[in-house]
Design an enzyme around this catalytic site. Structure first.
Site, mmCIF file in Angstrom:
data_model
loop_
_atom_site.group_PDB
_atom_site.id
_atom_site.type_symbol
_atom_site.label_atom_id
_atom_site.label_comp_id
_atom_site.label_asym_id
_atom_site.label_seq_id
_atom_site.Cartn_x
_atom_site.Cartn_y
_atom_site.Cartn_z
ATOM 1 N N HIS A 124 91.548 44.103 79.307
ATOM 2 C CA HIS A 124 90.546 44.824 78.518
ATOM 3 C C HIS A 124 89.818 43.792 77.663
ATOM 4 C CE1 HIS A 124 89.119 47.525 75.284
ATOM 5 N NE2 HIS A 124 89.336 48.542 76.089
ATOM 6 N N ASP A 201 99.561 43.276 75.546
ATOM 7 C CA ASP A 201 98.710 44.405 75.181
ATOM 8 C C ASP A 201 99.379 45.652 75.760
ATOM 9 O OD1 ASP A 201 96.884 46.456 75.205
ATOM 10 O OD2 ASP A 201 95.207 45.247 75.906
ATOM 11 N N GLN A 204 98.267 50.729 77.095
ATOM 12 C CA GLN A 204 98.396 51.725 78.169
ATOM 13 C C GLN A 204 99.846 51.903 78.629
ATOM 14 O OE1 GLN A 204 96.108 53.676 78.807
ATOM 15 N NE2 GLN A 204 94.361 52.580 77.925
ATOM 16 N N LYS A 227 96.176 56.792 71.598
ATOM 17 C CA LYS A 227 96.371 56.925 73.045
ATOM 18 C C LYS A 227 97.724 57.568 73.363
ATOM 19 C CE LYS A 227 93.624 52.795 74.102
ATOM 20 N NZ LYS A 227 92.405 53.357 74.684
ATOM 21 N N CYS A 366 85.457 48.617 79.701
ATOM 22 C CA CYS A 366 85.734 47.423 78.863
ATOM 23 C C CYS A 366 86.523 46.386 79.649
ATOM 24 C CB CYS A 366 86.480 47.783 77.580
ATOM 25 S SG CYS A 366 85.562 48.882 76.524
HETATM 26 N N1 PLP Z 1 93.823 47.319 75.653
HETATM 27 C C1 PLP Z 1 93.804 48.224 76.633
HETATM 28 C C2 PLP Z 1 94.558 47.948 77.906
HETATM 29 C C3 PLP Z 1 93.104 49.410 76.479
HETATM 30 O O1 PLP Z 1 93.071 50.316 77.466
HETATM 31 C C4 PLP Z 1 92.404 49.644 75.261
HETATM 32 C C5 PLP Z 1 91.608 50.868 75.065
HETATM 33 O O2 PLP Z 1 91.194 51.508 75.986
HETATM 34 C C6 PLP Z 1 92.475 48.669 74.260
HETATM 35 C C7 PLP Z 1 93.185 47.523 74.492
HETATM 36 C C8 PLP Z 1 91.779 48.843 72.954
HETATM 37 O O3 PLP Z 1 92.402 49.850 72.207
HETATM 38 P P1 PLP Z 1 91.766 50.332 70.832
HETATM 39 O O4 PLP Z 1 90.335 50.698 71.145
HETATM 40 O O5 PLP Z 1 92.601 51.499 70.446
HETATM 41 O O6 PLP Z 1 91.855 49.209 69.871
#
Ligand code: PLP
Length: 410
Positions: A124, A201, A204, A227, A366
């Site tokens: 992401h 990260d 998900q 999430k 993203c």
């Molecule tokens: N990392 C991953 C794999 C994501 O899917 C997302 C959001 O969709 C994020 C990071 C960013 O999360 P946040 O917008 O809650 O900071």
């Protein structure tokens, strides 16, 4: 999961009863954000009505109550991910801020020109751009792990990317586009054998599986409450205490200091050193109600139900939607389906599905480097949560068949 249990779960999410274009909403954008059960919203209400006072500062009762509620969340999260200490749990605004914190603070202090870090092509943007911002200042090299045709990381390439200069690897536990569940434990083991720090990260992963940060071997692990059925505005950064202790603060301000003078300032102990300013204490206090929901439902039951929806939807799509292209076919995959209908544009597919009451995400998610690797501009993405049903999958696939015939004249 039997029907009675599913209906009980759904009854806790009032938004699922609303309509869009006179059809009952079918919400399939859970990867972007999941819906929130009534108990979380009630907890937020209760805080605003009864215990709103700034935390950590007041000697008066309701300030102490608000502080207790926030700090109880830290203990719950510590236990939930099996951290060794509550000092290892830092509250942030989300996964994005958590990764920015690590890049800015750990990276800013310990990376130098000539060093190397390893990311993957399925990241992401939240796990790419913070490193690039730092790279612009410092000048280290970023290496990227590619994927195979199923959307799995190529571990042979991963192994081959390590050199004497590798200081850090940062990768997603689960891809938000492909659904691929990465072998974090093995990847962390390899990184540690080269002396590299491991950032994961977990945005998900935490909503869909039990996570034990120590068993995984993560040095840092980031995720977002919104999430996982929790409130917005709350993220968690787990960091190993020795690493956090050696890092400089991320932001300066109130709450994060021990003593301030114009001659010099000393900083608070962990975790407060990394929590400058007034935190989102009301939403943080409500987060354990989301963990209660997950705990009551049972993570194994959630995972099994989501797997059933994934298998059912994938099978129907492949057999009944001519020309569909699915991106991400790893055997170990979470309940996300990214796809395109023949040559139809993803926005057109998403907009027509919306008219039929189906909420799916469209675009690059993203993850533009991943889109480039897949050779597409964007995809349509349907993602499932525990409150989704096979009947909703049927509505989605029936709608998809209709949309496909309109867009591709099949
Ligand atoms: N990392 C991953 C794999 C994501 O899917 C997302 C959001 O969709 C994020 C990071 C960013 O999360 P946040 O917008 O809650 O900071």
């Amino acid at each position: 999961m039997d029907n009675a249990q599913l209906q009980y779960i759904r009854s806790q999410f009032p938004i699922l009863d609303r309509t869009v274009y006179n059809r009952q909403l079918v919400y399939l954008d859970n990867t972007a954000t999941s819906q929130t059960p009534r108990r979380v919203v009630e907890s937020i209400d209760a805080s605003y009505f009864h215990t709103k006072a700034n935390v950590h500062r007041g000697v008066f009762s309701i300030s102490q109550e608000a502080t207790d509620l926030m700090e109880q969340t830290r203990l719950r999260v510590r236990d939930y991910i099996n951290a060794a200490s509550e000092q290892e749990i830092i509250f942030t605004r989300g996964t994005t801020e958590a990764i920015n914190l690590v890049a800015s603070s750990w990276g800013g202090a310990f990376l130098k020109d000539g060093d190397e870090i390893i990311l993957t092509v399925m990241e992401h943007h939240a796990n790419i751009v913070p490193w690039q911002l730092l790279q612009n200042r410092i000048g280290f090299k970023i290496k990227v792990v590619p994927i195979n045709e199923r959307g799995e990381l190529d571990l042979d390439v991963y192994r081959s990317l390590f050199t004497e200069q590798t200081r850090l690897v940062s990768f997603t536990h689960v891809s938000n586009v492909l659904g691929t569940v990465n072998p974090v434990k093995e990847m962390a083991r390899i990184a540690h054998s080269h002396g590299a720090v491991v950032v994961v990260d977990g945005a998900q992963a935490v909503p869909h599986m039990s996570v034990d940060v120590r068993d995984l071997g993560a040095d840092f692990y980031a995720f977002s409450s919104h999430k996982m059925y929790g409130p917005t505005g709350v993220g968690i950064l787990y960091g190993r205490k020795e690493l956090l202790e050696a890092m400089p603060p991320y932001q300066g301000g109130g709450e994060m200091i021990a003593h301030v003078s114009f001659e010099g300032t000393t900083f608070a102990d962990l975790p407060f050193k990394f929590e400058a300013g007034t935190p989102d204490f009301i939403d943080i206090a409500a987060f354990p109600r989301a963990l209660d929901f997950i705990g009551e439902t049972g993570m194994d039951a959630i995972a099994a139900h989501e797997q059933d929806l994934l298998d059912y939807a994938t099978a129907r799509m492949i057999s009944e939607v001519p020309g569909v292209r699915i991106f991400g076919t790893a055997p170990h995959k979470s309940a996300v389906i990214s796809f395109l209908l023949g040559e139809a544009h993803h926005y057109d597919t998403g907009m027509l599905l919306d008219k039929l009451g189906i909420a799916v995400r469209t675009g690059h998610h993203c993850a533009q480097p991943l889109m480039q690797a897949l050779g597409v501009e964007g995809t349509v993405r349907a993602s499932f949560a525990v409150y989704n049903t096979r009947e909703e999958v049927d509505k989605f696939i029936d709608a998809l068949i209709k949309v496909n015939s309109m867009l591709n004249r099949i």
